[in-house]
Design a protein around this motif. Structure first.
Motif, PDB file in Angstrom:
ATOM      1  N   VAL A  37       0.827  -1.210   0.000  1.00  0.00           N
ATOM      2  CA  VAL A  37       0.000   0.000   0.000  1.00  0.00           C
ATOM      3  C   VAL A  37       0.861   1.259   0.000  1.00  0.00           C
ATOM      4  O   VAL A  37       1.848   1.362   0.716  1.00  0.00           O
ATOM      5  CB  VAL A  37      -0.949   0.008   1.215  1.00  0.00           C
ATOM      6  N   LEU A  38       0.444   2.226  -0.806  1.00  0.00           N
ATOM      7  CA  LEU A  38       0.983   3.580  -0.781  1.00  0.00           C
ATOM      8  C   LEU A  38      -0.204   4.520  -0.667  1.00  0.00           C
ATOM      9  O   LEU A  38      -1.088   4.535  -1.526  1.00  0.00           O
ATOM     10  CB  LEU A  38       1.773   3.899  -2.055  1.00  0.00           C
ATOM     11  N   LEU A  39      -0.249   5.273   0.431  1.00  0.00           N
ATOM     12  CA  LEU A  39      -1.320   6.251   0.644  1.00  0.00           C
ATOM     13  C   LEU A  39      -0.847   7.594   0.089  1.00  0.00           C
ATOM     14  O   LEU A  39       0.266   8.024   0.373  1.00  0.00           O
ATOM     15  CB  LEU A  39      -1.627   6.376   2.133  1.00  0.00           C
ATOM     16  N   ILE A  40      -1.707   8.241  -0.681  1.00  0.00           N
ATOM     17  CA  ILE A  40      -1.276   9.491  -1.311  1.00  0.00           C
ATOM     18  C   ILE A  40      -2.071  10.695  -0.815  1.00  0.00           C
ATOM     19  O   ILE A  40      -2.543  11.515  -1.583  1.00  0.00           O
ATOM     20  CB  ILE A  40      -1.266   9.385  -2.845  1.00  0.00           C
ATOM     21  N   GLY A  41      -2.158  10.808   0.485  1.00  0.00           N
ATOM     22  CA  GLY A  41      -2.683  12.032   1.085  1.00  0.00           C
ATOM     23  C   GLY A  41      -4.102  11.947   1.580  1.00  0.00           C
ATOM     24  O   GLY A  41      -4.875  11.067   1.223  1.00  0.00           O
ATOM     25  N   ASP A  42      -4.398  12.908   2.453  1.00  0.00           N
ATOM     26  CA  ASP A  42      -5.721  13.062   3.067  1.00  0.00           C
ATOM     27  C   ASP A  42      -6.147  11.794   3.800  1.00  0.00           C
ATOM     28  O   ASP A  42      -7.203  11.229   3.566  1.00  0.00           O
ATOM     29  CB  ASP A  42      -6.773  13.496   2.050  1.00  0.00           C
ATOM     30  N   LEU A  43      -5.279  11.389   4.726  1.00  0.00           N
ATOM     31  CA  LEU A  43      -5.555  10.197   5.520  1.00  0.00           C
ATOM     32  C   LEU A  43      -6.714  10.412   6.473  1.00  0.00           C
ATOM     33  O   LEU A  43      -7.380   9.474   6.872  1.00  0.00           O
ATOM     34  CB  LEU A  43      -4.317   9.787   6.326  1.00  0.00           C
ATOM     35  N   PHE A  44      -6.921  11.656   6.866  1.00  0.00           N
ATOM     36  CA  PHE A  44      -8.050  11.958   7.740  1.00  0.00           C
ATOM     37  C   PHE A  44      -8.781  13.169   7.200  1.00  0.00           C
ATOM     38  O   PHE A  44      -8.288  13.867   6.317  1.00  0.00           O
ATOM     39  CB  PHE A  44      -7.604  12.188   9.188  1.00  0.00           C
ATOM     40  N   ASP A  45      -9.968  13.410   7.745  1.00  0.00           N
ATOM     41  CA  ASP A  45     -10.805  14.505   7.267  1.00  0.00           C
ATOM     42  C   ASP A  45     -10.171  15.833   7.620  1.00  0.00           C
ATOM     43  O   ASP A  45      -9.286  15.919   8.456  1.00  0.00           O
ATOM     44  CB  ASP A  45     -12.213  14.393   7.865  1.00  0.00           C
ATOM     45  N   ARG A  46     -10.648  16.900   6.994  1.00  0.00           N
ATOM     46  CA  ARG A  46     -10.118  18.224   7.297  1.00  0.00           C
ATOM     47  C   ARG A  46     -10.029  18.425   8.792  1.00  0.00           C
ATOM     48  O   ARG A  46     -10.964  18.120   9.521  1.00  0.00           O
ATOM     49  CB  ARG A  46     -10.999  19.313   6.693  1.00  0.00           C
ATOM     50  N   PHE A  47      -8.901  18.913   9.212  1.00  0.00           N
ATOM     51  CA  PHE A  47      -8.667  19.094  10.639  1.00  0.00           C
ATOM     52  C   PHE A  47      -9.589  20.175  11.173  1.00  0.00           C
ATOM     53  O   PHE A  47      -9.591  21.302  10.706  1.00  0.00           O
ATOM     54  CB  PHE A  47      -7.204  19.457  10.886  1.00  0.00           C
ATOM     55  N   ARG A  48     -10.392  19.818  12.164  1.00  0.00           N
ATOM     56  CA  ARG A  48     -11.332  20.767  12.769  1.00  0.00           C
ATOM     57  C   ARG A  48     -11.201  20.759  14.288  1.00  0.00           C
ATOM     58  O   ARG A  48     -12.185  20.747  15.000  1.00  0.00           O
ATOM     59  CB  ARG A  48     -12.757  20.426  12.370  1.00  0.00           C
ATOM     60  N   GLY A  49      -9.967  20.722  14.775  1.00  0.00           N
ATOM     61  CA  GLY A  49      -9.755  20.805  16.202  1.00  0.00           C
ATOM     62  C   GLY A  49      -9.646  19.477  16.929  1.00  0.00           C
ATOM     63  O   GLY A  49      -9.262  19.444  18.080  1.00  0.00           O
ATOM     64  N   ASP A  50      -9.992  18.373  16.283  1.00  0.00           N
ATOM     65  CA  ASP A  50      -9.880  17.076  16.931  1.00  0.00           C
ATOM     66  C   ASP A  50      -8.514  16.476  16.598  1.00  0.00           C
ATOM     67  O   ASP A  50      -8.384  15.532  15.841  1.00  0.00           O
ATOM     68  CB  ASP A  50     -11.009  16.141  16.487  1.00  0.00           C
ATOM     69  N   VAL A  51      -7.491  17.079  17.188  1.00  0.00           N
ATOM     70  CA  VAL A  51      -6.122  16.676  16.898  1.00  0.00           C
ATOM     71  C   VAL A  51      -5.872  15.224  17.294  1.00  0.00           C
ATOM     72  O   VAL A  51      -5.135  14.510  16.625  1.00  0.00           O
ATOM     73  CB  VAL A  51      -5.107  17.625  17.577  1.00  0.00           C
ATOM     74  N   LYS A  53      -7.904  12.669  17.143  1.00  0.00           N
ATOM     75  CA  LYS A  53      -8.411  11.758  16.105  1.00  0.00           C
ATOM     76  C   LYS A  53      -7.414  11.692  14.953  1.00  0.00           C
ATOM     77  O   LYS A  53      -7.118  10.613  14.439  1.00  0.00           O
ATOM     78  CB  LYS A  53      -9.786  12.239  15.604  1.00  0.00           C
ATOM     79  N   GLY A  54      -6.882  12.846  14.561  1.00  0.00           N
ATOM     80  CA  GLY A  54      -5.879  12.867  13.498  1.00  0.00           C
ATOM     81  C   GLY A  54      -4.643  12.069  13.856  1.00  0.00           C
ATOM     82  O   GLY A  54      -4.121  11.298  13.048  1.00  0.00           O
ATOM     83  N   ILE A  55      -4.190  12.224  15.099  1.00  0.00           N
ATOM     84  CA  ILE A  55      -3.018  11.481  15.554  1.00  0.00           C
ATOM     85  C   ILE A  55      -3.321   9.990  15.616  1.00  0.00           C
ATOM     86  O   ILE A  55      -2.501   9.162  15.233  1.00  0.00           O
ATOM     87  CB  ILE A  55      -2.537  12.015  16.921  1.00  0.00           C
ATOM     88  N   ILE A  70       2.343  13.008   2.027  1.00  0.00           N
ATOM     89  CA  ILE A  70       1.549  13.977   2.775  1.00  0.00           C
ATOM     90  C   ILE A  70       0.574  14.711   1.844  1.00  0.00           C
ATOM     91  O   ILE A  70       0.886  15.011   0.700  1.00  0.00           O
ATOM     92  CB  ILE A  70       2.472  14.967   3.512  1.00  0.00           C
ATOM     93  N   GLY A  71      -0.618  14.946   2.365  1.00  0.00           N
ATOM     94  CA  GLY A  71      -1.633  15.702   1.634  1.00  0.00           C
ATOM     95  C   GLY A  71      -1.960  16.982   2.381  1.00  0.00           C
ATOM     96  O   GLY A  71      -1.441  17.246   3.466  1.00  0.00           O
ATOM     97  N   ASN A  72      -2.853  17.769   1.826  1.00  0.00           N
ATOM     98  CA  ASN A  72      -3.172  19.051   2.455  1.00  0.00           C
ATOM     99  C   ASN A  72      -3.822  18.883   3.823  1.00  0.00           C
ATOM    100  O   ASN A  72      -3.631  19.707   4.711  1.00  0.00           O
ATOM    101  CB  ASN A  72      -4.040  19.917   1.531  1.00  0.00           C
ATOM    102  N   HIS A  73      -4.548  17.815   4.054  1.00  0.00           N
ATOM    103  CA  HIS A  73      -5.177  17.612   5.360  1.00  0.00           C
ATOM    104  C   HIS A  73      -4.121  17.314   6.427  1.00  0.00           C
ATOM    105  O   HIS A  73      -4.272  17.737   7.577  1.00  0.00           O
ATOM    106  CB  HIS A  73      -6.218  16.499   5.305  1.00  0.00           C
ATOM    107  N   GLU A  74      -3.067  16.593   6.057  1.00  0.00           N
ATOM    108  CA  GLU A  74      -1.973  16.356   6.996  1.00  0.00           C
ATOM    109  C   GLU A  74      -1.245  17.664   7.303  1.00  0.00           C
ATOM    110  O   GLU A  74      -0.833  17.901   8.436  1.00  0.00           O
ATOM    111  CB  GLU A  74      -0.997  15.321   6.430  1.00  0.00           C
ATOM    112  N   VAL A  75      -1.119  18.514   6.304  1.00  0.00           N
ATOM    113  CA  VAL A  75      -0.495  19.820   6.522  1.00  0.00           C
ATOM    114  C   VAL A  75      -1.304  20.630   7.528  1.00  0.00           C
ATOM    115  O   VAL A  75      -0.740  21.281   8.410  1.00  0.00           O
ATOM    116  CB  VAL A  75      -0.333  20.592   5.187  1.00  0.00           C
ATOM    117  N   TYR A  76      -2.643  20.601   7.434  1.00  0.00           N
ATOM    118  CA  TYR A  76      -3.488  21.306   8.401  1.00  0.00           C
ATOM    119  C   TYR A  76      -3.164  20.846   9.829  1.00  0.00           C
ATOM    120  O   TYR A  76      -3.022  21.662  10.741  1.00  0.00           O
ATOM    121  CB  TYR A  76      -4.976  21.062   8.148  1.00  0.00           C
TER     122      TYR A  76
END
Length: 91
Positions: A37-51, A53-55, A70-76
């Motif tokens: 598997v190679l994941l190409i970004g946005d592993l989780f939903d847009r970051f909305r304060g639930d750090v 869950k992202g972790i 890394i995708g833009n959601h990971e950057v957030y």
């Protein structure tokens, strides 16, 4: 051969279900599938304060040694964590 997946948006449950199905159809173990598997970004939903869950989502992929880009959601998430640490606050 790599299995390329993007935009999971936090749905680790769906990811695991797909991995299990692929393993079953190809008569291999889940780990053999995960190794491809190679994941190409946005592993989780847009970051909305639930750090946390992202972790939690990122921890699953790290623990299973899954390659990702890394995708833009990971950057957030990373930007949020950096701001909190700069302020001396817990994330």
């Amino acid at each position: 051969m790599k299995i390329i997946i993007s935009d999971l948006h936090g749905r680790v449950d769906v990811f695991i279900e797909a991995i299990n199905k692929i393993a079953q159809l190809n008569n291999v173990t889940e780990q053999e599938v995960l190794n491809r598997v190679l994941l190409i970004g946005d592993l989780f939903d847009r970051f909305r304060g639930d750090v946390y869950k992202g972790i939690e989502v990122m921890r699953y992929f790290v623990d299973n040694n899954i390659q990702s880009i890394i995708g833009n959601h990971e950057v957030y998430l990373l930007n949020y964590i950096n701001k909190q640490l700069y302020r001396g606050l817990p994330y």
